[in-house]
Design an enzyme around this catalytic site. Structure first.
Site, PDB file in Angstrom:
ATOM      1  N   LEU A   2      50.386 -11.347 -20.026  1.00  0.00           N
ATOM      2  CA  LEU A   2      51.122 -12.634 -19.380  1.00  0.00           C
ATOM      3  C   LEU A   2      50.637 -13.520 -18.104  1.00  0.00           C
ATOM      4  O   LEU A   2      50.919 -14.787 -17.675  1.00  0.00           O
ATOM      5  CB  LEU A   2      52.300 -12.101 -19.325  1.00  0.00           C
ATOM      6  CG  LEU A   2      53.732 -13.922 -19.310  1.00  0.00           C
ATOM      7  CD1 LEU A   2      54.215 -14.323 -20.523  1.00  0.00           C
ATOM      8  CD2 LEU A   2      55.447 -12.899 -18.657  1.00  0.00           C
ATOM      9  N   ARG A   3      50.011 -12.154 -17.913  1.00  0.00           N
ATOM     10  CA  ARG A   3      49.572 -12.266 -16.051  1.00  0.00           C
ATOM     11  C   ARG A   3      47.936 -12.957 -16.008  1.00  0.00           C
ATOM     12  O   ARG A   3      47.654 -11.860 -14.841  1.00  0.00           O
ATOM     13  CB  ARG A   3      50.380 -11.338 -15.397  1.00  0.00           C
ATOM     14  CG  ARG A   3      51.668 -11.029 -15.599  1.00  0.00           C
ATOM     15  CD  ARG A   3      51.792  -9.498 -14.262  1.00  0.00           C
ATOM     16  NE  ARG A   3      53.399  -9.537 -14.196  1.00  0.00           N
ATOM     17  CZ  ARG A   3      54.143 -10.676 -13.270  1.00  0.00           C
ATOM     18  NH1 ARG A   3      53.923 -11.266 -12.700  1.00  0.00           N
ATOM     19  NH2 ARG A   3      55.810 -10.328 -13.323  1.00  0.00           N
ATOM     20  N   SER A  10      50.176  -7.817 -25.672  1.00  0.00           N
ATOM     21  CA  SER A  10      51.191  -8.209 -24.736  1.00  0.00           C
ATOM     22  C   SER A  10      51.473  -9.717 -25.559  1.00  0.00           C
ATOM     23  O   SER A  10      51.834  -9.792 -26.246  1.00  0.00           O
ATOM     24  CB  SER A  10      51.166  -8.329 -23.540  1.00  0.00           C
ATOM     25  OG  SER A  10      52.393  -8.509 -22.448  1.00  0.00           O
ATOM     26  N   GLU A  64      57.561  -2.039 -23.275  1.00  0.00           N
ATOM     27  CA  GLU A  64      57.018  -0.998 -24.738  1.00  0.00           C
ATOM     28  C   GLU A  64      57.419  -0.708 -25.514  1.00  0.00           C
ATOM     29  O   GLU A  64      57.507  -0.528 -26.850  1.00  0.00           O
ATOM     30  CB  GLU A  64      55.400  -0.016 -23.972  1.00  0.00           C
ATOM     31  CG  GLU A  64      55.317   0.591 -25.552  1.00  0.00           C
ATOM     32  CD  GLU A  64      53.643   0.187 -25.836  1.00  0.00           C
ATOM     33  OE1 GLU A  64      53.126  -0.265 -26.454  1.00  0.00           O
ATOM     34  OE2 GLU A  64      53.760  -1.255 -24.341  1.00  0.00           O
ATOM     35  N   HIS A  84      54.038  -0.057 -20.869  1.00  0.00           N
ATOM     36  CA  HIS A  84      52.849  -1.559 -21.181  1.00  0.00           C
ATOM     37  C   HIS A  84      51.575  -1.586 -20.262  1.00  0.00           C
ATOM     38  O   HIS A  84      51.753  -2.318 -19.204  1.00  0.00           O
ATOM     39  CB  HIS A  84      54.446  -1.964 -21.137  1.00  0.00           C
ATOM     40  CG  HIS A  84      53.637  -3.576 -22.062  1.00  0.00           C
ATOM     41  ND1 HIS A  84      54.213  -3.626 -23.131  1.00  0.00           N
ATOM     42  CD2 HIS A  84      53.422  -4.537 -21.835  1.00  0.00           C
ATOM     43  CE1 HIS A  84      53.800  -5.096 -23.264  1.00  0.00           C
ATOM     44  NE2 HIS A  84      53.988  -5.309 -22.584  1.00  0.00           N
ATOM     45  N   TRP A 103      47.299  -1.000 -19.378  1.00  0.00           N
ATOM     46  CA  TRP A 103      45.746  -1.120 -19.429  1.00  0.00           C
ATOM     47  C   TRP A 103      45.149  -0.019 -20.332  1.00  0.00           C
ATOM     48  O   TRP A 103      44.280  -0.291 -21.770  1.00  0.00           O
ATOM     49  CB  TRP A 103      45.345  -1.868 -19.362  1.00  0.00           C
ATOM     50  CG  TRP A 103      45.262  -2.835 -18.489  1.00  0.00           C
ATOM     51  CD1 TRP A 103      45.605  -3.903 -17.733  1.00  0.00           C
ATOM     52  CD2 TRP A 103      44.429  -4.452 -19.709  1.00  0.00           C
ATOM     53  NE1 TRP A 103      45.777  -5.372 -18.134  1.00  0.00           N
ATOM     54  CE2 TRP A 103      45.309  -5.658 -19.369  1.00  0.00           C
ATOM     55  CE3 TRP A 103      43.960  -4.064 -20.763  1.00  0.00           C
ATOM     56  CZ2 TRP A 103      44.441  -6.500 -19.479  1.00  0.00           C
ATOM     57  CZ3 TRP A 103      43.485  -4.907 -21.317  1.00  0.00           C
ATOM     58  CH2 TRP A 103      43.816  -6.437 -21.256  1.00  0.00           C
TER      59      TRP A 103
END
Length: 690
Positions: A108-109, A187, A297, A328, A330
């Site tokens: 999302l970011r 995500s 998550e 949630h 990387w």
């Protein structure tokens, strides 16, 4: 859903209340089935057919020997879209081969500078030895990689059309791609991977979701999505799909589209939300201080379980990996990328085994001094004229009898690859890359020029007459600084120009190579560069009185001083009249305006001490008081006034003719001859030894 590691105080404050507290009410709705939105069924919002206007590459920038950034003109968005490619292992070793494609979608970011799979995960290194070309869309914050109903926050998102219709033909025609594709994402990107695969039959053979949100229309999910999008860039989900009651939500919900995934290899995974090995531990066992990562998550796990249940009901096979821990973040998505690869490779028909290659000969000997190259990826393959190359994980080694074995890596290798490597005019490297004395940049010499690199300017080739002229100035230590752009041909005249930090260097066969900078460059730009009557520069900038400067051009000179500004004086009568007064050293001083025409139709140009006017091809200087200064210059001399002859007595002697007028004094040339250097050959020898 944030798509990045989120452990900051801001994230904890803003997400903890929503992400954690909202999970448990939503869980009941999710387990109860996806039907929380009332209204019409799935809208007939199938993607449009292939666009009639094809996408084109606006710009390509090579970032490494097998990594390139493309800016693609997208007819759907009406603007360039950036994607980065990690080229297949054998892309250079087998130039006639074509390779399958894997799209990797961000969270999302997503940022506008780089895709998270290379910025926050190890995709570049992992795929270096894989025979698949990886496509990394750049940007798309909060987009869900869909075609939005309307623009928002200055973005006209049409990602679905771009990724599934516009980009594939371009990759197949120009970048050795086949029509065999896969897609994966984390995500938001995991949601999009399943959504796009279902909505576009035949686009991919495999789809993978890591911590995706695979039920978008359960009770509260549209509101949750909207909250997240507001937090990530201020976007409104209404611009994407309309209000929660809109059928567009179901038309893009992976759960509702599950039956359209038949025949596609599927992989889904999620963590449990409890702290794992890479999470900062909290005060209680199993918890972490990354509250948002925990809550998101848990929500992903519940959403994914519901999606998998739907697939099972439809008898659609799916490989599921529910991890006993993980939030949630990387590190878990990087792990899933590696775990899912064997299934993806099988779906794409890619041999997942390593290449059987061993360095030998001169390349093997040079490798001992360049172990930073890492392990080999390909056997040796022919390049250039009688040379060979071998690809390694972190660069390439090239050999020719004339240069020996030399490594090329990093951004310099990218620039070299973008120029077509040893087959280009640069030829083979003549040495390794080395740091420069200023501690800022690096350079590497090649048979036909050099490549210079700094973090600010990137890697740029310099060669021939431009390299010679730059070298006479002192290379990067001189007034030009480092090159910050490639050499490009001037569009309407026979020449080239290359940008440097402090001004470009122009070259033409008639004038040689010369730099233009500062306010003189600004004036040159205003009048049209080399396309103006001034043409190409013919010497370097030189100093004048009162801190003034000037550059001579084919059609005139451009002058600058602190009190007068920058103005051009063209060759012709005005220049001649000004020269007769001593140029800027005479009473006229520096020019303070352009040559132009006054209301009476007279050509004139203003100077600090007066004006030069041109009539009938002859120029006359006038002072500030309007009185003439000196004699007119230029053009033919004025004809004598006609007179009526008086008859003389027959016996009277004939009157002698009037003596001829003395010749006008020689006009000072516009520039001394020594200011015109002889042209330099366009492709002079490499002169670098820095």
């Amino acid at each position: 859903m944030v798509g990045v590691v989120s452990g900051t105080k801001r994230a904890r404050r803003r997400w903890a209340a929503c992400a954690v507290a909202a999970v448990f009410p939503l869980a009941a709705a999710i387990f109860g089935g996806a039907g929380g939105i009332t209204g019409a069924g799935i809208a007939a919002a199938e993607p449009d057919a292939a666009p009639s206007v094809p996408a084109t590459v606006q710009k390509a920038v090579w970032l490494g020997d097998r990594r390139v950034a493309l800016w693609v003109n997208s007819p759907a968005t009406g603007a360039p879209v950036e994607v980065q490619l990690l080229l297949a292992r054998d892309w250079r070793a087998k130039p006639d081969a074509k390779f399958p494609v894997m799209y990797m979608l961000d969270g999302l970011r997503a940022t506008d500078d780089e895709n998270g799979w290379t910025k926050d995960a190890g995709a570049a290194g992992f795929f270096a030895d894989k025979n698949v070309t990886v496509v990394l869309p750049v940007g798309g914050q909060s987009s869900f990689y869909t075609d939005w109903l309307q623009p928002d926050q200055g973005r006209n998102y049409k990602w679905e059309t771009f990724l599934t219709k516009e980009l594939p033909p371009l990759l197949e025609s120009q970048w050795h791609a086949t029509n065999v594709r896969a897609v994966s994402g984390l995500s938001m990107g995991g949601s999009a991977a399943m959504m796009l695969a279902a909505r576009n039959p035949g686009w991919v053979r495999h789809a993978a979701s890591y911590s995706g949100f695979l039920t978008l229309t359960t009770l509260g999910m549209p509101q949750m999505v909207n909250f997240a999008m507001k937090d990530a860039g201020g976007f409104d989900s209404g611009a994407m799909f309309g209000p929660p009651s809109s059928p567009e939500w179901k038309a893009h919900d992976p759960y509702e589209l599950a039956d359209k995934l038949k025949g596609i290899g599927l992989y889904v995974s999620s963590g449990s939300g409890t702290a794992g090995a890479t999470d900062p531990p909290g005060e209680l066992p199993g918890l972490t201080t990354n509250y948002a990562g925990m809550g998101l998550e848990v929500l992903s796990r519940l959403s994914t379980q519901n999606f998998v249940a739907k697939l099972n009901k439809l008898n659609i096979p799916v490989q599921v990996s529910y991890r006993p821990s993980g939030t949630h973040t990387w590190p878990y998505w990087d792990f899933e990328m590696r775990q899912s690869w064997p299934q993806t490779a099988a779906a794409l028909g890619v041999d997942s085994s390593l290449s059987d290659c061993k360095p030998g000969g001169a390349i093997g000997g040079a490798l001992a001094l360049n172990n930073w190259l890492g392990d080999c990826l390909t056997p040796e393959y022919p390049v250039g004229n009688g040379g060979v190359a071998q690809d390694f994980r972190n660069g390439v080694m090239l050999y020719s009898p004339a240069t020996g074995a030399q490594p090329v890596g990093g951004a310099i290798a990218g620039s070299y690859s973008g120029l077509n490597g040893a087959a280009s005019g640069l030829g083979f490297p003549t040495g390794g890359d080395a740091p420069l004395p200023d501690g800022r940049g690096r350079f590497q010499s090649f048979q036909g020029g050099s490549i210079y690199w700094t973090p600010q300017t990137g890697a740029q080739m310099v060669r021939g007459a431009i390299l010679d002229a730059w070298g006479k100035q002192g290379f990067e230590r001189g007034p030009a600084g480092y090159p910050n752009g490639p050499e490009i041909a001037t569009p309407n005249k026979d020449g080239v120009v290359q940008g440097f930090e402090n001004g470009p260097i122009y070259f033409s066969p008639k004038t040689g190579a010369h730099m233009v900078q500062g306010l003189i460059l600004g004036r040159y730009a205003q009048i049209g560069f080399e396309n103006s009557p001034f043409g190409f520069p013919i010497n370097e900038e030189q100093g004048l009185r009162d801190l003034g400067r000037f550059v001579a051009f084919e059609g005139g000179n451009i002058y600058w001083s602190p009190l007068s500004g920058a103005w051009g004086v063209r060759k012709g009568p005005i220049m001649e009249a000004w020269a007769a007064q001593g140029f800027e050293n005479g009473g006229l001083g520096f020019p303070i305006g352009d040559e132009g025409t006054n209301p009476n139709g007279t050509v004139q140009q203003p100077f600090q001490g007066g004006t030069v006017m041109v009539q009938d091809g002859r120029a006359q200087a006038f002072g500030l008081d309007g009185k003439p200064i000196g004699a007119p210059v230029g053009g033919p001399p004025p004809a004598p006034a006609p007179t009526t002859p008086t008859p003389a007595p027959a016996a009277a002697p004939v009157q002698p003719t009037a003596p001829a007028q003395p010749a006008a004094p020689a006009v000072e040339p516009a520039l001394p001859a020594e200011m015109f250097p002889l042209p330099i050959p366009a492709l002079g020898p490499e002169v670098r030894p820095n």
